[in-house]
Write an enzyme that holds these catalytic residues in place. Structure first.
Site, mmCIF file in Angstrom:
data_model
loop_
_atom_site.group_PDB
_atom_site.id
_atom_site.type_symbol
_atom_site.label_atom_id
_atom_site.label_comp_id
_atom_site.label_asym_id
_atom_site.label_seq_id
_atom_site.Cartn_x
_atom_site.Cartn_y
_atom_site.Cartn_z
ATOM 1 N N GLY A 36 0.829 -1.362 0.085
ATOM 2 C CA GLY A 36 0.291 -0.211 -0.076
ATOM 3 C C GLY A 36 0.676 1.114 0.243
ATOM 4 O O GLY A 36 2.091 1.381 -0.586
ATOM 5 N N SER A 37 0.203 2.269 0.450
ATOM 6 C CA SER A 37 1.098 3.686 0.607
ATOM 7 C C SER A 37 2.213 3.510 1.679
ATOM 8 O O SER A 37 2.021 2.649 2.615
ATOM 9 C CB SER A 37 0.045 4.700 1.023
ATOM 10 O OG SER A 37 -0.445 4.698 2.331
ATOM 11 N N GLY A 64 2.529 1.774 5.266
ATOM 12 C CA GLY A 64 3.560 1.127 5.740
ATOM 13 C C GLY A 64 4.442 1.382 6.838
ATOM 14 O O GLY A 64 4.943 0.699 7.469
ATOM 15 N N GLU A 100 5.818 -3.562 1.016
ATOM 16 C CA GLU A 100 5.830 -3.082 -0.526
ATOM 17 C C GLU A 100 4.952 -1.905 -0.658
ATOM 18 O O GLU A 100 3.606 -1.880 -0.697
ATOM 19 C CB GLU A 100 4.893 -4.287 -1.369
ATOM 20 C CG GLU A 100 5.984 -5.542 -1.347
ATOM 21 C CD GLU A 100 7.164 -5.373 -2.192
ATOM 22 O OE1 GLU A 100 7.309 -4.416 -2.632
ATOM 23 O OE2 GLU A 100 7.865 -6.421 -2.039
ATOM 24 N N CYS A 110 1.966 0.507 -8.654
ATOM 25 C CA CYS A 110 3.111 0.756 -7.889
ATOM 26 C C CYS A 110 4.353 1.040 -8.650
ATOM 27 O O CYS A 110 5.413 1.984 -8.724
ATOM 28 C CB CYS A 110 3.399 0.138 -6.556
ATOM 29 S SG CYS A 110 3.690 -1.609 -7.115
#
Length: 497
Positions: free
Chosen positions: A232-233, A237, A254, A288
């Site tokens: 995610g963002s 994270g 990630e 991403c």
């Protein structure tokens, strides 16, 4: 038929129990804004974790090749349901048909990879300094793995983690994005069929948690969760990392990407234009690994921008279910607001919009992808906007271009287009790209499952999928066996009693 009604029909075909409906989590398709209804959220999170721990105690005793058989059966079930699951990805995430099919193929590919891996969880034999001793290193199952996935790859990210975790001996708890729960329900039903065919899989080996951020936060804080794999963002994270670190747990992150392509004077511009178009606007800029920064040598910038402008003006935008469409919707209105806000900031910071930037007037959230020529890597360029905005900057010296590529907080994917061996090798050298992925004459988007996927800096440092990423799902153990009749100590220590 509305996208939501089509999604409900697919769920029924895939065997998803109708009891999932009737809760507070509203579903909505970005294709046309229609809602399939409200889902019941998972309530007993304590029970979820407890059942996962019980499953772990049974599953870790199963030989790894036998664990691989379950993943092989999962791959078979995914092949049988590929069209339906891919269609559901299109309906719920807004991906065009070929991208939806590609995502499910990625799941099938990682199943194949993990089946082979189940017979290759290798360790090391080490030389002992003590006579009559053998020393070795091995890898053991770790424990329950929590997978927190994002909306843009609603099923593939689960598969990357789950297939490796399962062959490594770990049960899986999945908390999908609240924006894409239907694909998760379908995937769980497919897994359940594979487990039934397997015959003796522990109950609750794979569990699905439907809910919002609070559910993820509760599970992340649970010390019984051995590994939290979160996609995610960067903001999300960092929150996960703090929570897991506070209990000395493990996290695999990630996170954001702000990916660049360097285009040199020697580049094949026909190839570069094709790579830029897919990398910058595929999935409507919601990957991403999306190309967000185009760094072009000043001598070819005007010509390349003109070609890109012409290509952007002909891009087919619309319902991703329709043949020929290349750009579907943004996931929701919040994403469109972020798109518009970033463009306003870019103009305020000296940018010039070359093409695109406005909304398409239809049901759903559709926009015209934008190209913005920027004077420098200003604040908005340093930030990852999860939408189809391509910032173009120029350079005169190759080392300057590489420095510009690296001068952002994120470090996921990168690429260079050049016909110069020197430039290509410099880009791949120690002073070249600082990203986890570095490509030559390939765009930054679209990684294969055979390589470890992930990045550095604000991208989180995690690695998933191929290579030796499996080691994150296991615990390392050094073992020493004394087969002699004496007891020598290491480093020559004498301790005679």
């Amino acid at each position: 038929m509305t996208a939501a009604n089509e999604a409900k029909a697919i769920l029924q075909r895939l065997g998803v129990d109708g009891a999932v409906w009737g809760g507070a989590l509203t579903t909505r398709s970005p294709v046309d804004g229609s809602s399939a209804g409200a889902l019941a959220e998972t309530g007993d999170l304590e029970g979820v974790t407890a059942r996962s721990v019980t499953a772990f105690h049974a599953w870790k005793r199963v030989p790894a090749p036998r664990r691989g058989e379950l993943v092989r059966l999962l791959g078979e079930e995914l092949r049988a349901s590929k069209d339906d699951l891919a269609r559901l990805v299109t309906l719920e995430a807004g991906k065009i048909v070929s991208e939806g099919l590609g995502e499910v193929q990625e799941m099938i590919d990682i199943c194949d990879f993990a089946v082979g891996l189940s017979r290759q969880l290798y360790g090391l034999t080490l030389a002992s300094e003590r006579p009559g001793h053998h020393m070795r290193e091995t890898w053991q199952p770790l424990g329950p793995v929590l997978v927190i996935s994002a909306f843009n790859f609603p099923v593939a990210v689960w598969a990357w983690n789950a297939c490796l975790a399962l062959v490594c001996g770990d049960p899986v708890i999945w908390k999908p994005s609240e924006k894409t729960p239907l694909t998760a329900l379908a995937t769980q039903a497919i897994f359940d069929r594979a487990a039934a065919r397997f015959g003796d899989a522990p109950e609750s080996l794979s569990q699905l948690v439907i809910g919002g951020r609070e559910a993820g936060e509760t599970l992340t804080a649970d010390p019984r969760i051995a590994l939290v794999s979160a996609t995610g963002s960067t903001r999300m994270g960092k929150a996960v990392a703090r929570t897991v670190a506070a209990r000395l747990g493990r996290s695999l992150l990630e996170l954001g990407g702000n990916n660049a392509m360097i285009v040199t004077p020697s580049a094949d511009l026909d190839m570069a234009v094709r790579a830029i178009a897919f990398s910058a606007v595929g999935t409507c800029g919601q990957r991403c690994t999306t190309l967000r920064r185009l760094l072009v040598h000043e001598s070819i910038a005007d010509g390349l921008i003109a070609r890109l402008k012409a290509a952007y003006e002909t891009l087919p935008i619309g319902d991703p279910r329709e043949a020929g469409v290349l750009i579907g919707p943004l996931i929701d209105d919040a994403a469109a607001h972020g798109f518009e806000t970033a463009l306003s900031q870019a103009v305020e910071q000296g940018g010039q919009i070359v093409v695109g930037g406005d909304r398409v007037q239809c049901d759903g959230v559709y926009v015209h992808p934008a190209i913005v020529r920027m004077p420098a890597q200003t604040a908005v360029v340093q930030h990852e906007t999860f939408a189809p905005i391509l910032y173009v900057l120029t350079w005169s010296d190759f080392e300057e271009a590489v420095a510009m590529q690296n001068d952002v907080p994120q470090g996921l994917s990168s690429c260079v287009f050049t016909d110069s061996v020197r430039e290509a090798e410099a880009f791949l050298s120690a002073w070249g790209s600082d990203c986890g992925i570095a490509n030559v004459n390939i765009g930054p988007s679209g990684a294969e499952i055979g390589g470890a996927f992930g990045g550095e800096k604000d991208t989180g440092g995690g690695r998933e999928s191929g290579s030796d990423a499996w080691k994150a799902y296991m615990r390392r153990q050094t073992q020493t066996v004394n087969f002699s009749t004496s007891l020598p100590l290491a480093q020559g220590v004498k301790f005679d009693v």
